[in-house]
Design a protein around this motif. Structure first.
Motif, PDB file in Angstrom:
ATOM      1  N   LYS A   1      -3.114  -1.341  -1.926  1.00 12.24           N
ATOM      2  CA  LYS A   1      -4.163  -1.046  -1.059  1.00 12.24           C
ATOM      3  C   LYS A   1      -5.051  -2.080  -0.656  1.00 12.24           C
ATOM      4  CE  LYS A   1      -4.638   2.829  -3.462  1.00 12.24           C
ATOM      5  NZ  LYS A   1      -5.324   3.863  -4.411  1.00 12.24           N
ATOM      6  N   LEU A   2      -5.860  -2.166   0.327  1.00 12.04           N
ATOM      7  CA  LEU A   2      -6.741  -3.376   0.977  1.00 12.04           C
ATOM      8  C   LEU A   2      -7.975  -2.192   1.196  1.00 12.04           C
ATOM      9  CD1 LEU A   2      -3.824  -4.508   2.091  1.00 12.04           C
ATOM     10  CD2 LEU A   2      -5.551  -6.531   2.179  1.00 12.04           C
TER      11      LEU A   2
ATOM     12  N   MET B   1      -9.308   0.531  -4.884  1.00 11.35           N
ATOM     13  CA  MET B   1      -8.092  -0.026  -4.372  1.00 11.35           C
ATOM     14  C   MET B   1      -6.979  -0.376  -5.408  1.00 11.35           C
ATOM     15  SD  MET B   1      -9.217  -3.475  -2.275  1.00 11.35           S
ATOM     16  CE  MET B   1     -10.513  -4.230  -3.641  1.00 11.35           C
TER      17      MET B   1
ATOM     18  N   VAL C   1      -9.717   2.497   2.235  1.00 14.16           N
ATOM     19  CA  VAL C   1      -8.592   1.536   1.904  1.00 14.16           C
ATOM     20  C   VAL C   1      -7.380   1.762   3.081  1.00 14.16           C
ATOM     21  CG1 VAL C   1      -9.165   1.266  -0.454  1.00 14.16           C
ATOM     22  CG2 VAL C   1      -7.541   3.075   0.162  1.00 14.16           C
TER      23      VAL C   1
ATOM     24  N   PRO D   1      -6.642  -3.172  -7.272  1.00 13.03           N
ATOM     25  CA  PRO D   1      -6.001  -4.353  -7.132  1.00 13.03           C
ATOM     26  C   PRO D   1      -5.340  -5.071  -8.370  1.00 13.03           C
ATOM     27  CG  PRO D   1      -8.274  -4.743  -7.328  1.00 13.03           C
ATOM     28  CD  PRO D   1      -7.898  -3.152  -7.619  1.00 13.03           C
TER      29      PRO D   1
ATOM     30  N   ASN E   1      -1.019  -2.028   1.939  1.00 12.09           N
ATOM     31  CA  ASN E   1      -0.820  -3.313   2.051  1.00 12.09           C
ATOM     32  C   ASN E   1       0.430  -3.291   2.509  1.00 12.09           C
ATOM     33  OD1 ASN E   1      -0.168  -6.191   1.491  1.00 12.09           O
ATOM     34  ND2 ASN E   1      -0.585  -5.963  -0.654  1.00 12.09           N
TER      35      ASN E   1
ATOM     36  N   PRO F   1      -4.702  -7.928  -3.616  1.00 12.91           N
ATOM     37  CA  PRO F   1      -4.209  -6.450  -3.480  1.00 12.91           C
ATOM     38  C   PRO F   1      -3.021  -6.189  -4.054  1.00 12.91           C
ATOM     39  CG  PRO F   1      -3.947  -7.743  -1.551  1.00 12.91           C
ATOM     40  CD  PRO F   1      -4.551  -8.840  -2.253  1.00 12.91           C
TER      41      PRO F   1
ATOM     42  N   GLU G   1     -11.024  -1.653   3.538  1.00 19.13           N
ATOM     43  CA  GLU G   1     -11.127  -1.838   4.813  1.00 19.13           C
ATOM     44  C   GLU G   1     -12.735  -2.405   5.180  1.00 19.13           C
ATOM     45  OE1 GLU G   1     -12.710  -1.502   8.976  1.00 19.13           O
ATOM     46  OE2 GLU G   1     -13.517   0.086   7.454  1.00 19.13           O
ATOM     47  N   SER G   2     -12.812  -3.604   6.098  1.00 21.10           N
ATOM     48  CA  SER G   2     -14.113  -4.441   6.162  1.00 21.10           C
ATOM     49  C   SER G   2     -15.190  -3.585   6.654  1.00 21.10           C
ATOM     50  CB  SER G   2     -13.926  -5.494   6.887  1.00 21.10           C
ATOM     51  OG  SER G   2     -13.324  -5.110   8.245  1.00 21.10           O
TER      52      SER G   2
ATOM     53  N   TYR H   1     -10.175 -10.868  -3.951  1.00 20.74           N
ATOM     54  CA  TYR H   1      -9.416  -9.860  -4.713  1.00 20.74           C
ATOM     55  C   TYR H   1      -7.751 -10.363  -4.240  1.00 20.74           C
ATOM     56  CZ  TYR H   1      -8.951  -6.724  -0.685  1.00 20.74           C
ATOM     57  OH  TYR H   1      -8.762  -6.011   0.551  1.00 20.74           O
TER      58      TYR H   1
ATOM     59  N   VAL I   1      -7.667 -11.996  -0.708  1.00 22.16           N
ATOM     60  CA  VAL I   1      -8.517 -11.634   0.405  1.00 22.16           C
ATOM     61  C   VAL I   1      -9.906 -11.924  -0.178  1.00 22.16           C
ATOM     62  CG1 VAL I   1      -9.445  -9.685   1.911  1.00 22.16           C
ATOM     63  CG2 VAL I   1      -6.954  -9.878   1.071  1.00 22.16           C
TER      64      VAL I   1
END
Length: 158
Positions: A69-70, A105, A26, A107, A29, A66, A72-73, A64, A38
């Motif tokens: 935290k987001l 995360m 993560v 979220p 944000n 956020p 990481e792809s 989601y 996202v």
């Protein structure tokens, strides 16, 4: 801007061939002042049937909102790839993905929807979601769960 907490970005890619939630990373944000969605689409998701060991193919949609935290792809890609040799039912894969992402995360809102190709003439489209308790997103989660498939799509590719 480099983040020392990101384990995979910019590194040689090492693929796990068994389920591995520890690959998830993560990052912070930077837009805490607004809510935004996202969305990730994974049209090449593969897992194994736990009974026959045959491959199951599907598309996974992850959306989601956020909080701090987001995801990481690249780490998400590696995580989803780790299901490749994982034997589990479609429903369990979707709920586990949602729970793993929720745990790392935290979220405001998250939903995971799987649309699997048919085997034996039957396709399965499990859906799971969560809204953070004590926020308006808890009610959004309830409403989206109640109404998520009120207008079923026309299936043209399976």
């Amino acid at each position: 801007m480099e983040d020392p907490n990101l384990k995979h970005l910019g590194q040689e890619t090492k693929y796990a061939f068994t389920y591995d939630p520890d690959v998830l990373d993560v990052f912070p944000n930077r837009h805490l002042d607004i809510d935004y969605f996202v969305k990730f689409n994974c049209p090449e998701f593969t897992s194994l049937c736990p009974m026959t060991n045959q491959p199951d193919f599907g598309t996974i949609y992850i959306s989601y909102v956020p909080d701090e935290k987001l995801i990481e792809s690249k780490s998400l890609k590696l995580y989803l790839f780790s299901y490749r040799n994982h034997g589990d039912f479609h429903e369990n894969c979707i709920v586990t993905i949602m729970k793993d992402l929720k745990a790392i995360m935290e979220p405001k809102y998250i939903e995971v929807w799987g649309k699997f190709l048919p085997r034996g003439g039957l396709s399965i489209d499990p859906y799971a979601n969560y809204g953070k308790e004590g926020t308006r997103w808890a009610e959004v989660a309830n409403q989206r769960l109640f109404q998520h498939d009120m207008n079923p799509e026309t299936i043209t590719n399976r």
